[in-house]
Scaffold this motif. Structure first.
Motif, mmCIF file in Angstrom:
data_model
loop_
_atom_site.group_PDB
_atom_site.id
_atom_site.type_symbol
_atom_site.label_atom_id
_atom_site.label_comp_id
_atom_site.label_asym_id
_atom_site.label_seq_id
_atom_site.Cartn_x
_atom_site.Cartn_y
_atom_site.Cartn_z
ATOM 1 N N PHE A 115 17.304 0.786 -7.551
ATOM 2 C CA PHE A 115 18.550 1.581 -7.624
ATOM 3 C C PHE A 115 18.275 2.902 -7.257
ATOM 4 O O PHE A 115 19.449 3.558 -6.482
ATOM 5 C CB PHE A 115 19.007 1.272 -9.042
ATOM 6 C CG PHE A 115 20.218 2.046 -9.584
ATOM 7 C CD1 PHE A 115 21.530 2.054 -9.088
ATOM 8 C CD2 PHE A 115 19.963 3.457 -10.325
ATOM 9 C CE1 PHE A 115 22.617 2.822 -9.433
ATOM 10 C CE2 PHE A 115 20.922 4.366 -10.582
ATOM 11 C CZ PHE A 115 22.418 4.028 -10.084
ATOM 12 N N PHE A 116 17.135 3.623 -7.739
ATOM 13 C CA PHE A 116 17.082 5.026 -7.452
ATOM 14 C C PHE A 116 17.038 5.097 -5.703
ATOM 15 O O PHE A 116 17.564 6.174 -5.242
ATOM 16 C CB PHE A 116 15.983 5.450 -8.018
ATOM 17 C CG PHE A 116 15.692 6.848 -7.793
ATOM 18 C CD1 PHE A 116 16.412 8.114 -8.121
ATOM 19 C CD2 PHE A 116 14.292 7.216 -7.007
ATOM 20 C CE1 PHE A 116 15.968 9.518 -7.792
ATOM 21 C CE2 PHE A 116 13.931 8.578 -6.803
ATOM 22 C CZ PHE A 116 14.818 9.552 -6.956
ATOM 23 N N ARG A 117 16.294 4.287 -5.210
ATOM 24 C CA ARG A 117 15.910 4.509 -3.886
ATOM 25 C C ARG A 117 17.132 4.223 -3.120
ATOM 26 O O ARG A 117 17.491 4.664 -2.036
ATOM 27 C CB ARG A 117 14.837 3.447 -3.443
ATOM 28 C CG ARG A 117 13.693 3.527 -4.152
ATOM 29 C CD ARG A 117 12.897 4.682 -3.736
ATOM 30 N NE ARG A 117 12.306 4.553 -2.209
ATOM 31 C CZ ARG A 117 11.568 5.438 -1.653
ATOM 32 N NH1 ARG A 117 10.906 6.559 -2.253
ATOM 33 N NH2 ARG A 117 10.948 5.142 -0.403
ATOM 34 N N PHE A 118 17.977 3.196 -3.709
ATOM 35 C CA PHE A 118 19.201 2.938 -2.918
ATOM 36 C C PHE A 118 20.267 4.111 -2.928
ATOM 37 O O PHE A 118 20.793 4.652 -1.752
ATOM 38 C CB PHE A 118 19.987 1.763 -3.655
ATOM 39 C CG PHE A 118 21.130 1.413 -3.257
ATOM 40 C CD1 PHE A 118 21.674 0.990 -1.879
ATOM 41 C CD2 PHE A 118 22.349 1.706 -4.109
ATOM 42 C CE1 PHE A 118 23.077 0.698 -1.620
ATOM 43 C CE2 PHE A 118 23.894 1.672 -3.562
ATOM 44 C CZ PHE A 118 23.936 1.142 -2.426
ATOM 45 N N TYR B 186 19.085 6.823 -0.417
ATOM 46 C CA TYR B 186 19.557 6.705 0.946
ATOM 47 C C TYR B 186 21.121 6.370 1.200
ATOM 48 O O TYR B 186 21.550 6.274 2.575
ATOM 49 C CB TYR B 186 18.672 5.344 1.392
ATOM 50 C CG TYR B 186 17.153 5.691 1.701
ATOM 51 C CD1 TYR B 186 17.004 6.435 2.916
ATOM 52 C CD2 TYR B 186 16.354 5.533 0.610
ATOM 53 C CE1 TYR B 186 15.581 6.668 3.131
ATOM 54 C CE2 TYR B 186 14.869 5.866 1.031
ATOM 55 C CZ TYR B 186 14.542 6.225 2.081
ATOM 56 O OH TYR B 186 13.453 6.667 2.237
ATOM 57 N N LEU B 187 21.856 6.380 0.326
ATOM 58 C CA LEU B 187 23.157 6.431 0.410
ATOM 59 C C LEU B 187 24.090 7.928 0.337
ATOM 60 O O LEU B 187 24.888 8.191 0.935
ATOM 61 C CB LEU B 187 23.875 5.428 -0.897
ATOM 62 C CG LEU B 187 25.382 5.451 -0.712
ATOM 63 C CD1 LEU B 187 25.866 4.791 0.362
ATOM 64 C CD2 LEU B 187 25.907 4.834 -2.232
ATOM 65 N N GLY C 72 20.298 13.781 -1.474
ATOM 66 C CA GLY C 72 21.038 13.478 -0.351
ATOM 67 C C GLY C 72 21.673 14.515 0.453
ATOM 68 O O GLY C 72 21.813 14.381 1.500
ATOM 69 N N GLY C 73 21.985 15.816 -0.431
ATOM 70 C CA GLY C 73 22.453 16.676 0.305
ATOM 71 C C GLY C 73 21.298 17.451 1.085
ATOM 72 O O GLY C 73 21.796 18.127 2.330
#
Length: 381
Positions: A103-106, A109-110, A173-174
């Motif tokens: 879940f964390f890796r998903f 990358y989202l 992500g940022g």
């Protein structure tokens, strides 16, 4: 004056200075056709702002790799007893541990999609990275505090971990989506020039310079990934909270270099997100297809977006797209067609993500004898 206002004001002043610098570059010696083929092409000096961004990326990768490799053991196994050698904290089992690490890796990358939209449409790359780093630091603080022995004992560790994962994914992500483009923008020379160095004429080539910059950039990523060697040993021989504290301390360097170099970075004005523009084109194509029905002269679904399309106008903080919408539709069609190559990526990532989940659980069950090697240190960015 606030930090953000100071950032925006310094960006305007520095952009004006760079325009003058680019004008002066046009008067430098341009190579002839013969010189381009015979003289040695070398890299220019890497600008200080680009070097600072490389340091920022090193600190971010050090933190991300150093902490994310610990999650499987942290979640799966309970706090070890006096005679236990397996490190752990939450005791939630392998299934929950694998679920949460995946879940964390998903999320990681989202969220770069969100970071890219915010940078291109609203804030610009520098401001987005700065705010993402602040968010990142908050997530690290939550993770460290929730992994202390007291938090584990009173039952706050599990909920704290989930909150930290969400905040950390927003922060990374940022950073992920903007740090390398921002570094590339720091070098403004666009044409090669001839320069005599130690009695020998050589060509200062912008392409070679950018290549050199990104070589250093990816070296910083690889060096940062070595943090897993340190944090996994701290996890095993001391505690998880200290293993998480080290990435937090190092990550503070990212915020430091962003603040120190805030008057040096070149920051381009946001020109509008292509993701948002593409969504508008797809929406219009859907509407026109529904309204007009199937038409033989429109071979592709996106061709329905070509009819009577006017240029997309943005607000005062954005610029009007240079290309007309019909050309953009054609570009979008080619881009979506090229994306078919990514259809095989899920199969790759299913296997790759085992490195940070099930393979770590498997390693915990192995009889390694005298040689104890933590599988977590082999995870990559």
């Amino acid at each position: 004056m606030s930090m953000i206002e100071d950032i925006e004001l310094s960006a305007e002043r520095f952009a004006e200075a760079k325009v003058i610098e680019q004008i002066e570059d046009t008067y430098e010696n341009a190579p002839t056709t013969e010189e381009l083929t015979t003289l040695k092409h070398i890299s220019d000096h890497i600008p200080l702002p680009a070097r600072l961004i490389i340091v920022c990326e090193f600190c971010e990768r050090f933190a991300f790799i150093g902490l994310s490799g610990l999650f499987q053991n942290y979640i799966q196994f309970p706090v070890p007893g006096p005679n236990d050698k397996q490190s752990g904290a939450l005791g939630r089992g392998q299934r929950t541990a694998t679920l949460l690490t995946t879940f964390f890796r998903f999320l990681c990358y989202l969220t770069p999609i969100i970071g890219a939209i915010l940078a291109d449409q609203f804030w610009g790359k520098y401001k987005t990275i700065f705010l993402a780093c602040v968010t990142y630091m908050i997530g690290l603080l939550v993770l460290v505090l929730s992994s202390t022995p007291f938090a584990i004992r009173v039952g706050l560790a599990f909920s704290g971990l989930i909150v930290a994962m969400i905040i950390l994914s927003l922060g990374t992500g940022g950073v992920k989506s903007n740090v390398s483009p921002l570094m590339a923008e720091q070098y403004t020379r666009t044409k090669p020039i001839v320069k005599e160095i130690r009695g020998e004429k050589k060509i200062i080539d912008p392409k070679v310079t950018v290549q050199s910059m990104f070589n250093w950039f990816y070296w910083a990523i690889n060096l940062g990934a070595l943090s897993a060697i340190v944090t996994t040993n701290i996890e095993k021989y001391h505690s998880f909270w200290l293993a998480y504290l080290l990435p937090m301390v190092v990550f503070a360097g990212s915020i430091a270099v962003l603040i120190v170099g805030r008057h040096q970075y070149i920051r381009k004005v946001p020109s509008g997100s292509l993701i948002i523009r593409a969504c508008r084109v797809i929406t219009r194509a859907t509407q026109m297809r529904w309204r007009l029905g199937k038409q033989d002269n429109r071979r592709d679904f996106l061709d329905y977006a070509k009819e009577d399309l006017s240029p997309i106008v943005h607000d005062d903080n954005q610029t009007v797209m240079k290309s007309d919408n019909n050309q953009f539709v054609e570009d979008l069609k080619r881009a979506l067609s090229a994306c078919r190559v990514f259809a095989f990526y899920p199969f790759y990532w299913i296997c790759y993500n085992q490195l940070v989940s099930n393979m770590i659980s498997q390693a915990a069950q192995m009889n390694v004898g005298k040689f104890v090697i933590s599988v977590e240190i082999f995870k990559t960015c």
